[in-house]
Design a protein around this motif. Structure first.
Motif, PDB file in Angstrom:
ATOM      1  N   ASN A  12      47.603 -24.527   3.691  1.00  0.00           N
ATOM      2  CA  ASN A  12      46.921 -23.927   4.848  1.00  0.00           C
ATOM      3  C   ASN A  12      47.329 -24.600   6.159  1.00  0.00           C
ATOM      4  N   LYS A  13      46.929 -23.977   7.250  1.00  0.00           N
ATOM      5  CA  LYS A  13      47.239 -24.450   8.613  1.00  0.00           C
ATOM      6  C   LYS A  13      48.738 -24.379   8.890  1.00  0.00           C
TER       7      LYS A  13
ATOM      8  N   GLY B 215      38.060 -30.810   5.875  1.00  0.00           N
ATOM      9  CA  GLY B 215      38.706 -30.064   6.962  1.00  0.00           C
ATOM     10  C   GLY B 215      39.929 -29.263   6.570  1.00  0.00           C
ATOM     11  N   ALA B 216      40.179 -29.099   5.267  1.00  0.00           N
ATOM     12  CA  ALA B 216      41.399 -28.405   4.849  1.00  0.00           C
ATOM     13  C   ALA B 216      41.352 -26.906   5.120  1.00  0.00           C
ATOM     14  N   GLY B 217      40.134 -26.340   5.092  1.00  0.00           N
ATOM     15  CA  GLY B 217      39.997 -24.895   5.295  1.00  0.00           C
ATOM     16  C   GLY B 217      39.255 -24.222   4.152  1.00  0.00           C
ATOM     17  N   LYS B 218      38.416 -24.971   3.431  1.00  0.00           N
ATOM     18  CA  LYS B 218      37.680 -24.415   2.297  1.00  0.00           C
ATOM     19  C   LYS B 218      36.620 -23.424   2.771  1.00  0.00           C
ATOM     20  N   THR B 219      35.822 -23.851   3.766  1.00  0.00           N
ATOM     21  CA  THR B 219      34.775 -22.957   4.281  1.00  0.00           C
ATOM     22  C   THR B 219      35.420 -21.726   4.906  1.00  0.00           C
ATOM     23  N   THR B 220      36.525 -21.944   5.589  1.00  0.00           N
ATOM     24  CA  THR B 220      37.239 -20.811   6.202  1.00  0.00           C
ATOM     25  C   THR B 220      37.665 -19.822   5.116  1.00  0.00           C
TER      26      THR B 220
ATOM     27  N   GLU C  98      32.179 -24.307  -3.488  1.00  0.00           N
ATOM     28  CA  GLU C  98      32.949 -25.125  -2.550  1.00  0.00           C
ATOM     29  C   GLU C  98      32.626 -26.584  -2.843  1.00  0.00           C
TER      30      GLU C  98
ATOM     31  N   ASP D 129      50.161 -22.523  10.793  1.00  0.00           N
ATOM     32  CA  ASP D 129      50.421 -22.322  12.224  1.00  0.00           C
ATOM     33  C   ASP D 129      50.546 -23.666  12.965  1.00  0.00           C
TER      34      ASP D 129
ATOM     35  N   TYR E 104      44.562 -19.937   8.459  1.00  0.00           N
ATOM     36  CA  TYR E 104      43.120 -19.683   8.365  1.00  0.00           C
ATOM     37  C   TYR E 104      42.748 -19.151   6.972  1.00  0.00           C
TER      38      TYR E 104
ATOM     39  N   ASP F 178      28.298 -26.721   6.129  1.00  0.00           N
ATOM     40  CA  ASP F 178      29.050 -25.571   5.636  1.00  0.00           C
ATOM     41  C   ASP F 178      28.125 -24.433   5.217  1.00  0.00           C
TER      42      ASP F 178
END
Ligand SMILES: Nc1nc2c(ncn2[C@@H]2O[C@H](COP(=O)(O)OP(=O)(O)OP(=O)(O)O)[C@@H](O)[C@H]2O)c(=O)[nH]1
Length: 389
Positions: free
Chosen positions: A182-183, A24-29, A101, A185, A213, A56
């Motif tokens: 990441n994240k 959930g860290a943002g790899k796919t993003t 990934e 925000d 993101y 993913d």
């Protein structure tokens, strides 16, 4: 856009970028972001998931046709052969860069070794590919929670049923050449500064970029020419501290004195104006006397929330033939035999990294875990506390 300095040493093999980071860290993003705007490169993607279904892959498939799915196992261990044969089957003339990934539980070092052909298995990926960049995507929200003694959220989730996520999280930070925090925000500026300072202490070498993101231009992660295995292996903060590297430690061969980074951190006074970075400290603890297993174990059980990372070797009474590796990441603590040592090599060498560490206090606590002069050395108990897994 090709690498600005051209391929390193005229190397025309296809560059691989590995994207690591916790669940959930943002790899796919990140991968989707890069695929949406890859410049003039053609990019293929290998996606790994430990579950039967590779979610993913479906998320990425909308962006490109060149997605290869490796699921139901981890490419750093069970699927190493699959990864090698997949890479050899791919027609590397069809793309300019390959993104991999890794699953959220992949260990980066074995994966890098596979990609570098260091395990001498066939087919050898280095015939067609060169490992170019290892990016670690850090979930700043999860990181903040993981090292919070109150919440310790990540520690409760078993990554693969065996390893706590904090271990993987720390390893992916320690072994990389580019960090995306990441994240941004989703955390306060203060927490973000704290995470950044701790990440920097764990990994003094890699470039660090704050993202939301996972938004970075493609050329920041593709064909950068950054990766060097030896540099990456030597870059963790604890390794540099143990080696007495350029971390400000004074190591004058005094094995009975715990040391820390006074120059960088300005001593112990924590006044109101002190930045978070000033509160991150590294303490080196070295002793030529064994630990009492029960007392050391009790100390390890009583994890101090300020300690984010402890790493090194221990001499534990009863285990006199074995160097015992201690590996603590957040609330996860493992300690077991690393290999044999000769009697004159025996000593404890530990690096402790954390926030607001009371150096004198932690040193005294560890000293109380040592076997006393008047105490008979405990024999190796069959049901003793070590190894801890
Ligand atoms: N608020 C916020 N959410 C984000 C950010 N980046 C990613 N997310 C969300 O976090 C969730 C996980 O993102 P992914 O990109 O799937 O994470 P991953 O690392 O690929 O996850 P795994 O494949 O499960 O390991 C998704 O819902 C994303 O939309 C960010 O910067 N801020």
């Amino acid at each position: 856009m090709p690498h600005p300095e051209g391929n390193p040493m005229g190397d025309d093999r296809t560059p691989i970028t590995v994207v690591t980071g916790c669940l959930g860290a943002g790899k796919t993003t990140l991968i989707n972001h890069v695929l949406r705007d890859p410049g003039d490169r053609r990019v293929a993607v290998v996606v790994n998931d430990v579950g039967e279904m590779n979610v993913d892959t479906e998320l990425i498939q909308g962006e490109t046709d060149d997605v290869i799915d490796l699921s139901n196992g981890c490419i750093c261990c069970q699927l190493q052969d699959d990864l090698r044969s997949t890479l050899s089957r791919l027609d590397d003339r069809e793309f300019d860069s390959l993104l991999i990934e890794a699953s959220g539980v992949s260990e980066p070092i074995p994966l890098a070794r596979t990609l570098l052909g260091m395990d001498d298995e066939t087919p050898d990926p280095t015939e067609k590919y060169r490992l170019d960049t290892v990016v670690s995507v850090v979930d700043t929200v999860g990181f903040d929670n993981a090292f919070d003694a109150e919440t310790g959220q990540l520690s409760d989730q078993a990554a693969d049923g065996q390893r706590p996520l904090t271990d993987v999280l720390v390893e992916t930070v320690e072994f990389c050449d580019l960090l995306l925090l990441n994240k941004c925000d989703a955390v306060s500026d203060e927490s973000l500064d704290e995470v950044a300072a701790l990440v920097r202490e764990l990994q003094p070498n890699a470039d660090m970029i704050r993202t939301t993101y996972s938004e970075v231009p493609a050329d920041v992660i593709l064909d950068t020419g950054r990766f060097d295995f030896d540099d990456a292996r030597q870059s963790p903060g604890w390794k540099r501290a143990l080696a007495g590297g350029d971390d400000g430690h004074d190591r004058e061969g005094d094995h009975t004195h715990a040391d820390h980074d006074h120059d960088d951190h300005g001593g112990h006074a924590h006044d109101a104006g002190e930045s978070v970075a000033d509160r991150i400290e590294t303490v080196v603890y070295e002793r030529e006397r064994p630990f009492h297993p029960e007392r050391l174990n009790a100390w390890l059980d009583d994890w101090d929330g300020n300690l984010a990372r402890t790493k090194g070797i221990c001499w534990i009474a009863g285990w006199d033939d074995n160097a015992m590796g201690l590996n603590q990441a957040g609330p996860s603590v493992r300690c077991g035999p690393l290999g044999e040592w000769s009697p004159d090599e025996r000593e404890t060498r530990l690096v402790l990294i954390g926030t607001d560490i009371d150096e004198a206090g932690v040193t005294a606590e560890l000293d109380r875990c040592l076997v006393e002069d008047e105490e008979r050395e405990p024999a190796l108990a069959e049901n003793g506390p070590f190894p801890r897994r």
